[in-house]
Design an enzyme around this catalytic site. Structure first.
Site, PDB file in Angstrom:
ATOM      1  N   HIS A   1      -0.157   8.048   2.632  1.00  0.00           N
ATOM      2  CA  HIS A   1       1.006   7.667   3.649  1.00  0.00           C
ATOM      3  C   HIS A   1       2.462   8.083   3.451  1.00  0.00           C
ATOM      4  CE1 HIS A   1      -2.622   5.680   4.696  1.00  0.00           C
ATOM      5  NE2 HIS A   1      -2.659   4.990   3.748  1.00  0.00           N
TER       6      HIS A   1
ATOM      7  N   GLY B   1      -4.467   2.851   8.204  1.00  0.00           N
ATOM      8  CA  GLY B   1      -5.665   2.339   8.899  1.00  0.00           C
ATOM      9  C   GLY B   1      -5.237   0.791   9.532  1.00  0.00           C
TER      10      GLY B   1
ATOM     11  N   ILE C   1      -0.613  10.247   6.933  1.00  0.00           N
ATOM     12  CA  ILE C   1      -1.108   9.402   7.956  1.00  0.00           C
ATOM     13  C   ILE C   1      -0.935   8.029   7.943  1.00  0.00           C
ATOM     14  CG2 ILE C   1      -3.029  11.102   8.112  1.00  0.00           C
ATOM     15  CD1 ILE C   1      -4.650   9.029   6.634  1.00  0.00           C
TER      16      ILE C   1
ATOM     17  N   ASP D   1       0.712  -1.440  -0.017  1.00  0.00           N
ATOM     18  CA  ASP D   1       0.000   0.119   0.203  1.00  0.00           C
ATOM     19  C   ASP D   1       0.885   1.203   0.036  1.00  0.00           C
ATOM     20  OD1 ASP D   1      -1.905   2.156   0.383  1.00  0.00           O
ATOM     21  OD2 ASP D   1      -2.763   1.160   1.846  1.00  0.00           O
TER      22      ASP D   1
END
Lengths: 131, 131
Positions: free
Chosen positions: A33, A51, A48, A28
């Site tokens: 990110h 998740g 960020i 990912d």
């Protein structure tokens, strides 16, 4: 015998390095990110934490503490409520909210909060418990 | 404009090293993932890949392909249907099953299957889509 109301938690700080490593092992590479310039153009303003990396702490509490090793993860619901930034200290907490008499299956309320007490993830988990 | 029926996927093979790395960055050192002797005593017989690491592939497809960078992850439901072993090749697939006229929110069916076609994770995701 696990009872309703039992609880366990775990606290961890996420670094930029953790996020880059997770990008590599999960595949990912979403720029939110890993690309500060892209992140600056979004509502989050800064990169960020994934998740699913944060959610890994819920799995950690379940698998290591309550119900602990040997349990079988059947279901996890994740509501992403707020962003997790590099350097945030996250506490994952689980609380048993339901047990069954007919089957060794329990339901837990699961959440992650940051150092300010903001809930970043909440939801429920269902597990099969070792006898 | 994203339409119902649109689909995207990603394929990746998980190694023992990926699992050990995820244990370190998530804090999830559950022995089912890292201790072959313990794993041999369970129904899985061998160490398994963390569910949240496999689920990271779903997040990867959503965040990189459909709907792609800039989307906001609101919710993920994960049903863990079967174990993922070291060396398994997993394909994560997402399909848009619902769009809304009133809000930029979409629902996708999300699944991961192994090289034998066995579904290891399924569930649904809800995302906010960038305009």
């Amino acid at each position: 015998m696990i009872k309703v109301g039992e609880t366990a938690s775990l606290t961890k700080k996420f670094s930029e390095s953790d996020v880059r490593t997770f990008a590599d092992i999960s595949g990912d590479h979403n720029p939110i990110h890993i690309d500060p310039e892209f992140a600056a153009s979004t509502r989050f303003e800064r990169p960020i934490v994934h998740g699913m990396l944060t959610a890994g702490m819920i799995s950690a509490v379940l698998g290591m503490q309550l119900p602990g090793p040997g349990c079988i993860y059947l279901k996890q619901e994740l509501n992403f409520r707020a962003p997790v930034y590099f350097g945030d200290t996250i506490t994952a907490k689980v609380i048993v909210i339901k047990t069954r008499e007919d089957k060794p299956i329990i339901t837990l309320e699961t959440s992650c909060t940051n150092q300010d007490g903001t809930t970043v993830i909440d939801g429920e988990a269902i597990l099969m418990v070792p006898k």
